[in-house]
Scaffold this motif. Structure first.
Motif, PDB file in Angstrom:
ATOM      1  N   ASN A  52       1.017  -1.121   0.090  1.00  0.00           N
ATOM      2  CA  ASN A  52      -0.104   0.095   0.164  1.00  0.00           C
ATOM      3  C   ASN A  52       1.007   1.288  -0.002  1.00  0.00           C
ATOM      4  OD1 ASN A  52      -2.515  -1.405   0.133  1.00  0.00           O
ATOM      5  ND2 ASN A  52      -2.172  -1.539   2.474  1.00  0.00           N
ATOM      6  N   ASP A  69      -5.001   1.421  -1.131  1.00  0.00           N
ATOM      7  CA  ASP A  69      -5.139   0.198  -0.678  1.00  0.00           C
ATOM      8  C   ASP A  69      -5.285  -0.694  -2.176  1.00  0.00           C
ATOM      9  OD1 ASP A  69      -5.892  -2.354   0.245  1.00  0.00           O
ATOM     10  OD2 ASP A  69      -7.429  -1.650   1.530  1.00  0.00           O
ATOM     11  N   THR A  72      -8.106  -3.709  -2.539  1.00  0.00           N
ATOM     12  CA  THR A  72      -9.447  -3.238  -2.902  1.00  0.00           C
ATOM     13  C   THR A  72      -9.571  -2.365  -3.894  1.00  0.00           C
ATOM     14  OG1 THR A  72      -9.481  -1.387  -1.395  1.00  0.00           O
ATOM     15  CG2 THR A  72     -10.429  -3.742  -0.530  1.00  0.00           C
ATOM     16  N   GLU A  74      -8.686   0.769  -3.841  1.00  0.00           N
ATOM     17  CA  GLU A  74      -9.587   2.077  -3.342  1.00  0.00           C
ATOM     18  C   GLU A  74      -8.658   3.160  -2.874  1.00  0.00           C
ATOM     19  OE1 GLU A  74     -13.986   0.841  -2.296  1.00  0.00           O
ATOM     20  OE2 GLU A  74     -12.333   0.269  -0.784  1.00  0.00           O
ATOM     21  N   VAL A  76      -8.296   5.380   0.530  1.00  0.00           N
ATOM     22  CA  VAL A  76      -8.982   5.358   1.916  1.00  0.00           C
ATOM     23  C   VAL A  76      -8.167   6.610   2.647  1.00  0.00           C
ATOM     24  CG1 VAL A  76      -9.373   4.020   4.041  1.00  0.00           C
ATOM     25  CG2 VAL A  76      -8.908   2.875   2.035  1.00  0.00           C
ATOM     26  N   TYR A  78      -8.019   8.418   6.295  1.00  0.00           N
ATOM     27  CA  TYR A  78      -7.780   8.266   7.823  1.00  0.00           C
ATOM     28  C   TYR A  78      -7.800   9.549   8.192  1.00  0.00           C
ATOM     29  CZ  TYR A  78      -7.611   3.222   6.771  1.00  0.00           C
ATOM     30  OH  TYR A  78      -8.012   1.998   6.345  1.00  0.00           O
ATOM     31  N   PRO A  85     -11.136   5.879  10.126  1.00  0.00           N
ATOM     32  CA  PRO A  85     -11.526   5.934   8.534  1.00  0.00           C
ATOM     33  C   PRO A  85     -12.497   6.893   8.217  1.00  0.00           C
ATOM     34  CG  PRO A  85     -12.354   3.948   9.402  1.00  0.00           C
ATOM     35  CD  PRO A  85     -11.892   4.458  10.722  1.00  0.00           C
ATOM     36  N   GLN A  87     -13.157   8.308   4.833  1.00  0.00           N
ATOM     37  CA  GLN A  87     -13.834   8.068   3.557  1.00  0.00           C
ATOM     38  C   GLN A  87     -13.219   7.015   2.674  1.00  0.00           C
ATOM     39  OE1 GLN A  87     -13.817  11.747   1.522  1.00  0.00           O
ATOM     40  NE2 GLN A  87     -15.285  11.294  -0.283  1.00  0.00           N
ATOM     41  N   ARG A  88     -13.823   6.366   1.644  1.00  0.00           N
ATOM     42  CA  ARG A  88     -13.179   5.291   0.724  1.00  0.00           C
ATOM     43  C   ARG A  88     -13.703   5.783  -0.597  1.00  0.00           C
ATOM     44  NH1 ARG A  88     -11.536   0.789   3.457  1.00  0.00           N
ATOM     45  NH2 ARG A  88     -10.998  -0.321   1.747  1.00  0.00           N
ATOM     46  N   GLY A  90     -13.170   4.883  -4.898  1.00  0.00           N
ATOM     47  CA  GLY A  90     -12.676   3.927  -5.994  1.00  0.00           C
ATOM     48  C   GLY A  90     -13.613   4.326  -7.117  1.00  0.00           C
TER      49      GLY A  90
END
Length: 133
Positions: A52, A69, A72, A74, A76, A78, A85, A87-88, A90
């Motif tokens: 990552n 990440d 996934t 995406e 992320v 933090y 966390p 927001q995510r 993608g």
């Protein structure tokens, strides 16, 4: 002629007899290295490690850790203070596949697995344009 062919045929055998100790040591070292490096495992069955990318970004009101990440694909976000966390982002958010990230001042460069870059403004995390100066 038979003398020449006997000399040529016996030459490798004589070489092997003379250096059999060194060859045994080389074979033993090779076997040990194969065992230590996992040479006996099925390489296709071994999972590829997931790496990552991490960027720490802050301004007067934000203190973020941004993570690409690769598991996934995406981005992320933090809270860097609490680790929560926030927001995510993608494919579902129109960002595409996230593979790597880099901070460029108040911009975030996001790169997908094919190397295609997307530039996001910080802290809005909205796509912007790449201006070359």
């Amino acid at each position: 002629m038979s003398t020449l062919s006997n000399t040529v045929e016996s030459s490798p055998a004589r070489y092997l007899r003379r250096h059999r100790g060194a060859m045994a040591v080389l074979l033993l070292v090779g076997a040990c290295l194969a065992m230590l490096t996992g040479g006996d495992r099925d390489r296709a069955a071994s999972p590829r490690p997931i790496v990552n990318s991490l960027v720490h970004w802050q301004d007067g009101r934000h203190d973020w850790l941004l993570v690409a990440d690769r598991g996934t694909h995406e981005l992320v976000v933090y809270d860097a203070t609490t680790g929560a966390p926030l927001q995510r982002l993608g494919r579902d958010d129109g960002l595409g596949s996230v593979d790597a990230i880099a901070a460029l001042g108040d911009r975030l460069l996001v790169q997908d697995a094919r190397g295609q870059p997307t530039l996001l403004g910080l802290p809005s995390l909205r796509a912007g344009t790449l201006a070359l100066r």
